[in-house]
Motif scaffolding. Structure first.
Motif, PDB file in Angstrom:
ATOM      1  N   PHE A  15       0.819  -1.215   0.000  1.00  0.00           N
ATOM      2  CA  PHE A  15       0.000   0.000   0.000  1.00  0.00           C
ATOM      3  C   PHE A  15       0.851   1.264   0.000  1.00  0.00           C
ATOM      4  O   PHE A  15       0.424   2.299  -0.524  1.00  0.00           O
ATOM      5  CB  PHE A  15      -0.969  -0.019   1.184  1.00  0.00           C
ATOM      6  N   GLN A  16       2.066   1.189   0.547  1.00  0.00           N
ATOM      7  CA  GLN A  16       2.973   2.326   0.450  1.00  0.00           C
ATOM      8  C   GLN A  16       3.356   2.580  -1.007  1.00  0.00           C
ATOM      9  O   GLN A  16       3.329   3.724  -1.488  1.00  0.00           O
ATOM     10  CB  GLN A  16       4.234   2.073   1.281  1.00  0.00           C
ATOM     11  N   GLU A  17       3.692   1.521  -1.735  1.00  0.00           N
ATOM     12  CA  GLU A  17       4.017   1.664  -3.150  1.00  0.00           C
ATOM     13  C   GLU A  17       2.809   2.122  -3.954  1.00  0.00           C
ATOM     14  O   GLU A  17       2.938   2.874  -4.920  1.00  0.00           O
ATOM     15  CB  GLU A  17       4.557   0.350  -3.709  1.00  0.00           C
ATOM     16  N   ARG A  18       1.610   1.680  -3.546  1.00  0.00           N
ATOM     17  CA  ARG A  18       0.387   2.113  -4.216  1.00  0.00           C
ATOM     18  C   ARG A  18       0.194   3.620  -4.078  1.00  0.00           C
ATOM     19  O   ARG A  18      -0.190   4.314  -5.020  1.00  0.00           O
ATOM     20  CB  ARG A  18      -0.800   1.370  -3.601  1.00  0.00           C
ATOM     21  N   LYS A  19       0.483   4.149  -2.873  1.00  0.00           N
ATOM     22  CA  LYS A  19       0.341   5.586  -2.639  1.00  0.00           C
ATOM     23  C   LYS A  19       1.333   6.374  -3.489  1.00  0.00           C
ATOM     24  O   LYS A  19       0.994   7.409  -4.054  1.00  0.00           O
ATOM     25  CB  LYS A  19       0.558   5.897  -1.160  1.00  0.00           C
ATOM     26  N   VAL A  20       2.563   5.886  -3.567  1.00  0.00           N
ATOM     27  CA  VAL A  20       3.571   6.550  -4.388  1.00  0.00           C
ATOM     28  C   VAL A  20       3.149   6.529  -5.854  1.00  0.00           C
ATOM     29  O   VAL A  20       3.248   7.534  -6.568  1.00  0.00           O
ATOM     30  CB  VAL A  20       4.948   5.869  -4.215  1.00  0.00           C
ATOM     31  N   TYR A  21       2.671   5.377  -6.304  1.00  0.00           N
ATOM     32  CA  TYR A  21       2.219   5.218  -7.694  1.00  0.00           C
ATOM     33  C   TYR A  21       1.097   6.216  -8.005  1.00  0.00           C
ATOM     34  O   TYR A  21       1.131   6.914  -9.020  1.00  0.00           O
ATOM     35  CB  TYR A  21       1.742   3.787  -7.901  1.00  0.00           C
ATOM     36  N   ASP A  22       0.102   6.299  -7.117  1.00  0.00           N
ATOM     37  CA  ASP A  22      -1.023   7.213  -7.328  1.00  0.00           C
ATOM     38  C   ASP A  22      -0.563   8.667  -7.344  1.00  0.00           C
ATOM     39  O   ASP A  22      -1.036   9.478  -8.142  1.00  0.00           O
ATOM     40  CB  ASP A  22      -2.080   7.022  -6.234  1.00  0.00           C
ATOM     41  N   ALA A  23       0.364   8.999  -6.446  1.00  0.00           N
ATOM     42  CA  ALA A  23       0.854  10.369  -6.379  1.00  0.00           C
ATOM     43  C   ALA A  23       1.538  10.785  -7.676  1.00  0.00           C
ATOM     44  O   ALA A  23       1.330  11.886  -8.174  1.00  0.00           O
ATOM     45  CB  ALA A  23       1.818  10.522  -5.198  1.00  0.00           C
ATOM     46  N   ILE A  24       2.356   9.898  -8.245  1.00  0.00           N
ATOM     47  CA  ILE A  24       3.036  10.191  -9.508  1.00  0.00           C
ATOM     48  C   ILE A  24       2.023  10.356 -10.632  1.00  0.00           C
ATOM     49  O   ILE A  24       2.135  11.256 -11.473  1.00  0.00           O
ATOM     50  CB  ILE A  24       4.055   9.090  -9.861  1.00  0.00           C
ATOM     51  N   LEU A  25       0.997   9.499 -10.659  1.00  0.00           N
ATOM     52  CA  LEU A  25      -0.027   9.602 -11.698  1.00  0.00           C
ATOM     53  C   LEU A  25      -0.731  10.944 -11.628  1.00  0.00           C
ATOM     54  O   LEU A  25      -1.027  11.573 -12.638  1.00  0.00           O
ATOM     55  CB  LEU A  25      -1.053   8.476 -11.539  1.00  0.00           C
ATOM     56  N   LEU A  26      -1.010  11.402 -10.423  1.00  0.00           N
ATOM     57  CA  LEU A  26      -1.745  12.644 -10.247  1.00  0.00           C
ATOM     58  C   LEU A  26      -0.936  13.862 -10.660  1.00  0.00           C
ATOM     59  O   LEU A  26      -1.495  14.879 -11.046  1.00  0.00           O
ATOM     60  CB  LEU A  26      -2.166  12.781  -8.778  1.00  0.00           C
ATOM     61  N   THR A  27       0.380  13.783 -10.596  1.00  0.00           N
ATOM     62  CA  THR A  27       1.208  14.935 -10.941  1.00  0.00           C
ATOM     63  C   THR A  27       1.619  14.956 -12.398  1.00  0.00           C
ATOM     64  O   THR A  27       2.168  15.941 -12.860  1.00  0.00           O
ATOM     65  CB  THR A  27       2.496  14.950 -10.084  1.00  0.00           C
ATOM     66  N   THR A  28       1.344  13.868 -13.142  1.00  0.00           N
ATOM     67  CA  THR A  28       1.819  13.776 -14.529  1.00  0.00           C
ATOM     68  C   THR A  28       0.688  13.349 -15.446  1.00  0.00           C
ATOM     69  O   THR A  28       0.760  12.343 -16.115  1.00  0.00           O
ATOM     70  CB  THR A  28       2.980  12.768 -14.644  1.00  0.00           C
ATOM     71  N   ARG A  29      -0.376  14.159 -15.485  1.00  0.00           N
ATOM     72  CA  ARG A  29      -1.582  13.786 -16.215  1.00  0.00           C
ATOM     73  C   ARG A  29      -1.336  13.553 -17.700  1.00  0.00           C
ATOM     74  O   ARG A  29      -1.894  12.662 -18.298  1.00  0.00           O
ATOM     75  CB  ARG A  29      -2.638  14.885 -16.025  1.00  0.00           C
ATOM     76  N   GLY A  30      -0.494  14.336 -18.338  1.00  0.00           N
ATOM     77  CA  GLY A  30      -0.288  14.200 -19.775  1.00  0.00           C
ATOM     78  C   GLY A  30       0.854  13.294 -20.166  1.00  0.00           C
ATOM     79  O   GLY A  30       1.256  13.271 -21.319  1.00  0.00           O
ATOM     80  N   THR A  31       1.361  12.521 -19.216  1.00  0.00           N
ATOM     81  CA  THR A  31       2.532  11.684 -19.460  1.00  0.00           C
ATOM     82  C   THR A  31       2.133  10.232 -19.650  1.00  0.00           C
ATOM     83  O   THR A  31       1.191   9.762 -19.021  1.00  0.00           O
ATOM     84  CB  THR A  31       3.509  11.792 -18.267  1.00  0.00           C
TER      85      THR A  31
END
Length: 306
Positions: free
Chosen positions: A37-53
């Motif tokens: 779940f820690q890795e899941r949070k990191v994954y979600d955070a990166i997705l949220l900051t890089t919408r067009g990537t």
């Protein structure tokens, strides 16, 4: 556990054997659960900051040495930038807003361990933790839900066309606001559909409810399960006319397709495409069975069918 394998699992690209490997690893200890779940949070955070990537570029960021240590800083950045939204009195914390790029799909595990698949061009808002009264999420697009059972805490999917309420079940919701579409398909358990707190329908397994052009909700049996293969990265059609297929391509690839000919063949088409192959590949395959031509306006991105 290998991080790259975990991120492939989050993206929905892990093989069956890899999914079994992850499940066995999770069942081995509580510590593994916490890491997951820690890795899941990191994954979600990166997705949220890089919408067009692209997901490939995002994975490079995720595998960089600073990713885990920067999770808290990323979350703070999201709050400041407004990507975390405070919604309603029942909220126990900020909502995350996740956008799935056209032609891609994402797998998400919520705070209650409910499993969600998000289709292309979908916006999904979900809390870091659910309220004591209910589990509410917001959907604009298409998602498949496998909801953890909790009869005291209903799971509510809010869309612009209606709300779906369950306590624990497996179902698919397609509700793109741009197309004013709404369809709920039930596979296990039971769901109720509401509009402005008025109950419109209750579905049984293998039933679906579709919003018709005149605004009525029509309930029928699920005749074709291939249309839900999008979770496997496939766009499937069974005896569909070209206009129906092109509408689906518009939804999944966030493009405008304009039909300029009234003389297009009216016969139906059955087939499958991979989302990753793109819209041009899908159109070229269709041309083998249905006689038509198309061209793309490079400035507007509009595709013209003739």
């Amino acid at each position: 556990m290998n991080k790259e394998l975990l991120y492939r699992f989050f993206e929905g690209n892990a093989s069956v054997n890899e999914e079994k490997q992850i499940k066995q690893w999770l069942d081995a200890s509580e510590a593994n659960h916490r890491v997951f779940f820690q890795e899941r949070k990191v994954y979600d955070a990166i997705l949220l900051t890089t919408r067009g990537t692209s997901l490939k570029q995002k994975r490079k960021v995720l595998l960089s040495p600073w990713a885990t240590g920067a999770a808290a800083a990323i979350a703070l950045l999201l709050i400041v930038s407004g990507l975390y939204l405070l919604i309603g009195k029942d909220s126990t914390g900020p909502y995350n807003t996740l956008f799935v790029p056209p032609g891609q799909r994402i797998n998400l595990i919520l705070a209650d361990n409910s499993n969600v698949w998000l289709n292309s061009n979908t916006e999904f808002r979900y809390p870091s933790s659910f309220s004591k009264k209910n589990r509410t999420v917001y959907l604009n697009g298409e998602a498949y839900f496998d909801v953890s059972k909790n009869e005291k805490k209903p799971f509510i999917v809010k869309t612009g066309q209606g709300d779906v309420r369950v306590t624990g079940t497996s179902f698919n919701v397609e509700a793109y606001s741009r197309f004013n579409s709404f369809e709920t398909s039930l596979f296990e358990g039971g769901v109720e559909i509401y509009k402005n707190e008025v109950k419109l329908a209750a579905l049984k397994p293998n039933e679906k409810a579709v919003l018709s052009n005149n605004g009525l909700l029509v309930v029928s049996k699920i005749e074709d399960t291939d249309e839900y293969l999008w979770r496997n990265g496939l766009i499937a059609f069974n005896n569909k006319q070209l206009e129906e297929i092109l509408l689906s391509l518009e939804k999944y690839f966030d493009i405008k397709i304009q039909i300029n000919s009234k003389k297009l063949p009216q016969h139906t088409y059955t087939g499958k495409f991979r989302q990753s192959d793109g819209v041009d590949y899908a159109l070229r395959v269709l041309q083998r069975s249905i006689r038509f031509t198309y061209e793309r306006n490079e400035e507007t991105g509009t595709i013209y069918i003739r």
